[in-house]
Design a protein around this motif. Structure first.
Motif, PDB file in Angstrom:
ATOM      1  N   ASP A  98      32.497  20.331  -8.550  1.00 63.07           N
ATOM      2  CA  ASP A  98      32.282  18.963  -9.030  1.00 63.07           C
ATOM      3  C   ASP A  98      32.846  18.770 -10.436  1.00 63.07           C
ATOM      4  O   ASP A  98      33.378  17.708 -10.770  1.00 63.07           O
ATOM      5  CB  ASP A  98      30.785  18.637  -9.020  1.00 63.07           C
ATOM      6  N   LYS A  99      32.744  19.826 -11.262  1.00 62.53           N
ATOM      7  CA  LYS A  99      33.166  19.695 -12.659  1.00 62.53           C
ATOM      8  C   LYS A  99      34.670  19.810 -12.840  1.00 62.53           C
ATOM      9  O   LYS A  99      35.267  19.119 -13.679  1.00 62.53           O
ATOM     10  CB  LYS A  99      32.463  20.768 -13.502  1.00 62.53           C
ATOM     11  N   TYR A 100      35.313  20.699 -12.058  1.00 64.87           N
ATOM     12  CA  TYR A 100      36.720  20.992 -12.316  1.00 64.87           C
ATOM     13  C   TYR A 100      37.653  20.531 -11.186  1.00 64.87           C
ATOM     14  O   TYR A 100      38.847  20.822 -11.222  1.00 64.87           O
ATOM     15  CB  TYR A 100      36.901  22.501 -12.531  1.00 64.87           C
ATOM     16  N   ARG A 101      37.123  19.779 -10.198  1.00 65.39           N
ATOM     17  CA  ARG A 101      37.952  19.365  -9.062  1.00 65.39           C
ATOM     18  C   ARG A 101      39.186  18.589  -9.521  1.00 65.39           C
ATOM     19  O   ARG A 101      40.290  18.766  -8.999  1.00 65.39           O
ATOM     20  CB  ARG A 101      37.127  18.514  -8.093  1.00 65.39           C
ATOM     21  N   ASP A 102      39.004  17.730 -10.493  1.00 69.05           N
ATOM     22  CA  ASP A 102      40.108  16.876 -10.950  1.00 69.05           C
ATOM     23  C   ASP A 102      40.713  17.344 -12.275  1.00 69.05           C
ATOM     24  O   ASP A 102      41.432  16.581 -12.944  1.00 69.05           O
ATOM     25  CB  ASP A 102      39.617  15.434 -11.110  1.00 69.05           C
ATOM     26  N   HIS A 103      40.433  18.571 -12.657  1.00 65.60           N
ATOM     27  CA  HIS A 103      40.938  19.085 -13.935  1.00 65.60           C
ATOM     28  C   HIS A 103      42.453  19.301 -13.854  1.00 65.60           C
ATOM     29  O   HIS A 103      42.993  19.632 -12.800  1.00 65.60           O
ATOM     30  CB  HIS A 103      40.240  20.413 -14.287  1.00 65.60           C
ATOM     31  N   HIS A 104      43.143  19.123 -14.986  1.00 63.52           N
ATOM     32  CA  HIS A 104      44.604  19.217 -14.974  1.00 63.52           C
ATOM     33  C   HIS A 104      45.104  20.649 -14.789  1.00 63.52           C
ATOM     34  O   HIS A 104      46.219  20.866 -14.295  1.00 63.52           O
ATOM     35  CB  HIS A 104      45.191  18.651 -16.279  1.00 63.52           C
ATOM     36  N   THR A 105      44.334  21.654 -15.145  1.00 66.43           N
ATOM     37  CA  THR A 105      44.816  23.042 -15.058  1.00 66.43           C
ATOM     38  C   THR A 105      45.161  23.452 -13.627  1.00 66.43           C
ATOM     39  O   THR A 105      46.266  23.943 -13.377  1.00 66.43           O
ATOM     40  CB  THR A 105      43.782  24.016 -15.656  1.00 66.43           C
ATOM     41  N   PRO A 106      44.266  23.275 -12.632  1.00 68.53           N
ATOM     42  CA  PRO A 106      44.649  23.656 -11.263  1.00 68.53           C
ATOM     43  C   PRO A 106      45.815  22.822 -10.735  1.00 68.53           C
ATOM     44  O   PRO A 106      46.628  23.316  -9.936  1.00 68.53           O
ATOM     45  CB  PRO A 106      43.373  23.421 -10.459  1.00 68.53           C
ATOM     46  N   GLN A 107      45.920  21.586 -11.192  1.00 69.07           N
ATOM     47  CA  GLN A 107      47.016  20.737 -10.728  1.00 69.07           C
ATOM     48  C   GLN A 107      48.347  21.201 -11.295  1.00 69.07           C
ATOM     49  O   GLN A 107      49.367  21.210 -10.600  1.00 69.07           O
ATOM     50  CB  GLN A 107      46.742  19.286 -11.122  1.00 69.07           C
ATOM     51  N   ILE A 108      48.350  21.629 -12.578  1.00 65.28           N
ATOM     52  CA  ILE A 108      49.595  22.085 -13.207  1.00 65.28           C
ATOM     53  C   ILE A 108      50.075  23.385 -12.578  1.00 65.28           C
ATOM     54  O   ILE A 108      51.269  23.554 -12.290  1.00 65.28           O
ATOM     55  CB  ILE A 108      49.384  22.274 -14.727  1.00 65.28           C
ATOM     56  N   TYR A 109      49.150  24.344 -12.361  1.00 67.84           N
ATOM     57  CA  TYR A 109      49.553  25.676 -11.942  1.00 67.84           C
ATOM     58  C   TYR A 109      49.283  25.966 -10.465  1.00 67.84           C
ATOM     59  O   TYR A 109      49.533  27.078 -10.005  1.00 67.84           O
ATOM     60  CB  TYR A 109      48.829  26.715 -12.805  1.00 67.84           C
ATOM     61  N   GLY A 110      48.796  24.986  -9.726  1.00 70.21           N
ATOM     62  CA  GLY A 110      48.560  25.166  -8.295  1.00 70.21           C
ATOM     63  C   GLY A 110      47.500  26.205  -8.000  1.00 70.21           C
ATOM     64  O   GLY A 110      47.687  27.069  -7.135  1.00 70.21           O
ATOM     65  N   LEU A 111      46.363  26.128  -8.671  1.00 75.59           N
ATOM     66  CA  LEU A 111      45.327  27.126  -8.546  1.00 75.59           C
ATOM     67  C   LEU A 111      44.183  26.675  -7.652  1.00 75.59           C
ATOM     68  O   LEU A 111      43.876  25.486  -7.571  1.00 75.59           O
ATOM     69  CB  LEU A 111      44.761  27.481  -9.942  1.00 75.59           C
ATOM     70  N   ARG A 112      43.539  27.656  -7.000  1.00 75.05           N
ATOM     71  CA  ARG A 112      42.311  27.390  -6.254  1.00 75.05           C
ATOM     72  C   ARG A 112      41.134  28.167  -6.857  1.00 75.05           C
ATOM     73  O   ARG A 112      40.013  27.653  -6.891  1.00 75.05           O
ATOM     74  CB  ARG A 112      42.484  27.796  -4.777  1.00 75.05           C
ATOM     75  N   SER A 113      41.406  29.410  -7.341  1.00 70.40           N
ATOM     76  CA  SER A 113      40.325  30.217  -7.936  1.00 70.40           C
ATOM     77  C   SER A 113      40.703  30.621  -9.359  1.00 70.40           C
ATOM     78  O   SER A 113      41.880  30.764  -9.701  1.00 70.40           O
ATOM     79  CB  SER A 113      40.047  31.464  -7.085  1.00 70.40           C
ATOM     80  N   TYR A 114      39.623  30.833 -10.173  1.00 74.77           N
ATOM     81  CA  TYR A 114      39.874  31.082 -11.604  1.00 74.77           C
ATOM     82  C   TYR A 114      38.647  31.752 -12.222  1.00 74.77           C
ATOM     83  O   TYR A 114      37.507  31.397 -11.927  1.00 74.77           O
ATOM     84  CB  TYR A 114      40.136  29.751 -12.307  1.00 74.77           C
ATOM     85  N   ILE A 115      38.892  32.728 -13.089  1.00 78.60           N
ATOM     86  CA  ILE A 115      37.817  33.308 -13.886  1.00 78.60           C
ATOM     87  C   ILE A 115      38.378  33.705 -15.241  1.00 78.60           C
ATOM     88  O   ILE A 115      39.469  34.269 -15.339  1.00 78.60           O
ATOM     89  CB  ILE A 115      37.161  34.521 -13.191  1.00 78.60           C
ATOM     90  N   SER A 116      37.664  33.371 -16.300  1.00 76.53           N
ATOM     91  CA  SER A 116      38.090  33.698 -17.659  1.00 76.53           C
ATOM     92  C   SER A 116      36.857  34.044 -18.490  1.00 76.53           C
ATOM     93  O   SER A 116      35.907  33.266 -18.547  1.00 76.53           O
ATOM     94  CB  SER A 116      38.836  32.515 -18.289  1.00 76.53           C
ATOM     95  N   VAL A 117      36.881  35.224 -19.113  1.00 79.17           N
ATOM     96  CA  VAL A 117      35.751  35.703 -19.914  1.00 79.17           C
ATOM     97  C   VAL A 117      36.238  35.954 -21.341  1.00 79.17           C
ATOM     98  O   VAL A 117      37.270  36.600 -21.544  1.00 79.17           O
ATOM     99  CB  VAL A 117      35.154  36.992 -19.312  1.00 79.17           C
ATOM    100  N   PRO A 118      35.519  35.450 -22.356  1.00 77.74           N
ATOM    101  CA  PRO A 118      35.949  35.634 -23.738  1.00 77.74           C
ATOM    102  C   PRO A 118      35.966  37.109 -24.157  1.00 77.74           C
ATOM    103  O   PRO A 118      35.104  37.890 -23.756  1.00 77.74           O
ATOM    104  CB  PRO A 118      34.906  34.852 -24.551  1.00 77.74           C
ATOM    105  N   ILE A 119      36.963  37.459 -24.975  1.00 84.67           N
ATOM    106  CA  ILE A 119      37.024  38.769 -25.633  1.00 84.67           C
ATOM    107  C   ILE A 119      36.691  38.536 -27.104  1.00 84.67           C
ATOM    108  O   ILE A 119      37.459  37.919 -27.845  1.00 84.67           O
ATOM    109  CB  ILE A 119      38.419  39.405 -25.512  1.00 84.67           C
ATOM    110  N   VAL A 120      35.517  38.983 -27.494  1.00 80.90           N
ATOM    111  CA  VAL A 120      35.034  38.767 -28.862  1.00 80.90           C
ATOM    112  C   VAL A 120      34.835  40.125 -29.521  1.00 80.90           C
ATOM    113  O   VAL A 120      34.192  41.020 -28.948  1.00 80.90           O
ATOM    114  CB  VAL A 120      33.715  37.965 -28.868  1.00 80.90           C
ATOM    115  N   LEU A 121      35.385  40.300 -30.705  1.00 82.28           N
ATOM    116  CA  LEU A 121      35.250  41.568 -31.423  1.00 82.28           C
ATOM    117  C   LEU A 121      33.819  41.739 -31.923  1.00 82.28           C
ATOM    118  O   LEU A 121      33.088  40.753 -32.088  1.00 82.28           O
ATOM    119  CB  LEU A 121      36.219  41.616 -32.600  1.00 82.28           C
ATOM    120  N   PRO A 122      33.381  42.978 -32.164  1.00 84.52           N
ATOM    121  CA  PRO A 122      31.995  43.214 -32.593  1.00 84.52           C
ATOM    122  C   PRO A 122      31.587  42.422 -33.830  1.00 84.52           C
ATOM    123  O   PRO A 122      30.425  42.067 -33.994  1.00 84.52           O
ATOM    124  CB  PRO A 122      31.984  44.727 -32.878  1.00 84.52           C
TER     125      PRO A 122
END
Length: 406
Positions: A98-122
């Protein structure tokens, strides 16, 4: 803020960040495991700043076309939003979100699945994201998958922080070495340049001290001679220290000396004239030939005796002993007075170290350091002991047939 962004996103800075990730040997295995466990075809470690998205490490099984060093428009990626919120973004299927159905990122890159986790230094610094994408749906919201990403991101962050701290320490050490070298070069040049005016002062002092018909002028000359002699010793110590630090340590010139005892006694007599109020109990029994650096052993005697005069009790005699035992010169200088605390006893041989009780202008703290260098260059040892009952005693044991000869 613009200057900070430019510094972070400069080509040099990004190349350094990419190199830091590349040097983490486990990253390729992490990306391979991510693709195997999720079934996704593309995984990457990205450096994400306020202005750029840059791939640092990539595993591309689907021909996405991005390689290490490649960049995407930051606002075209969901990493921009992940960085802003410092939260993971996990999407099994964009078409069902519901939140990302119309987001521009999947439309630009033709994506169906996605996961991104922050890398934060100690320390809290945001480095980037560990992410994976695919043109097909994938069950990346499984808690085990999310936890795997979080653990990998945390490990990468800790390794990057460790490397940053190591590089910072190495850079600091390099700067300190460069500063020390410049300082020692400056000291050496300064010591060399001081010799000419000091020679003029010594010559003037000698002329004044000969004015026997004018006792006041002669007394001034003698005081000036003592001051010039003390300054000459300071310059010699500084030059020896600088040469030792900028070279391979103190080097000695070994020669056969027939009258070592006579020459050592001459040093004692000279210093007794400089300190006429002090009592010296001197017994030097050095007979026969000795192979050594005579000038250096005289310097050793001079420094040890001057140290005893400076720090010893004026009421107590200074005891000087020198003898040869089985081919080894054993030379000791003792003085009374307050003992050296045991916790600082070994520090007396450190360069530029002086006790807190030293009077201003009492020296540079190089005399005993030079003594130790002289003794060790001969292949010997220099020890110190100090107690209330026996006072302070420095004992040098110098083999008379060894050393680093020129």
């Amino acid at each position: 803020m613009e200057n900070i962004v430019n510094a972070v996103d400069s080509g040099e800075a990004l190349a350094r960040d990419i190199g830091a990730v590349v040097r983490i040997g486990a990253v390729p295995s992490m990306l391979k495991m991510i693709c195997e466990e999720t079934g996704m075809g593309f995984a990457a470690v990205a450096r994400v700043t306020d202005a750029t998205w840059t791939a640092c490490a990539v595993l591309d099984k689907v021909g996405f076309g991005l390689k290490p060093g490649g960049q995407l428009q930051l606002h075209s990626t969901l990493c921009f939003e992940s960085r802003a919120a410092r939260l993971a973004i996990v999407i099994d299927d964009f078409t069902q979100s519901d939140k990302y159905r119309d987001h521009h990122t999947p439309q630009i890159y033709g994506l169906r699945s996605y996961i991104s986790v922050p890398i934060v230094l100690p320390g809290g610094e945001y480095f980037g994201n560990l992410c994976a994408i695919d043109a097909r749906p994938a069950a990346v919201s499984d808690p085990k998958i999310v936890r795997m990403f979080e653990v990998f991101a945390n490990l990468i962050g800790m390794q990057l922080d460790s490397e940053q701290r190591q590089l910072s320490t190495e850079s600091q050490l390099i700067r300190e070495r460069e500063t020390a070298t410049l300082r020692e070069q400056f000291i050496a040049v300064l010591g060399h340049d001081l010799r000419s005016p000091l020679s003029a002062v010594s010559a003037t002092a000698e002329l004044l001290s000969r004015r026997q018909t004018e006792p006041d002028i002669a007394a001034i000359g003698h005081r000036l001679k003592r001051s010039a002699l003390r300054m000459a010793r300071l310059i010699d110590d500084v030059m020896d220290f600088a040469r030792g630090r900028m070279g391979s340590g103190m080097v000695i010139a070994l020669n056969d000396e027939l009258d070592l005892g006579v020459h050592l006694r001459a040093v004692v007599d000279e210093l007794c004239m400089t300190y006429p109020s002090r009592v010296v109990d001197c017994a030097i029994s050095v007979d026969g030939p000795a192979r050594c650096d005579l000038a250096r052993l005289q310097q050793l005697m001079s420094n040890l005796l001057a140290n005893a005069f400076t720090h010893g009790s004026p009421e107590a005699p200074v005891v000087v002993r020198a003898a040869v035992d089985s081919g080894t010169l054993v030379l000791s200088v003792s003085n009374g007075g307050e003992p050296i605390p045991s916790q600082v006893l070994q520090r007396v041989f450190e360069p530029y170290w002086r006790p807190k009780t030293s009077a201003p202008g009492g020296g540079l703290g190089l005399g005993l350091y030079i003594c130790k260098e002289i003794v060790e260059a001969h292949g010997g040892t220099l020890e110190v002991c100090s107690s209330i009952n026996d006072g302070t005693c420095f004992t040098a044991r110098v083999p008379l047939e060894a050393g680093k000869a020129l």
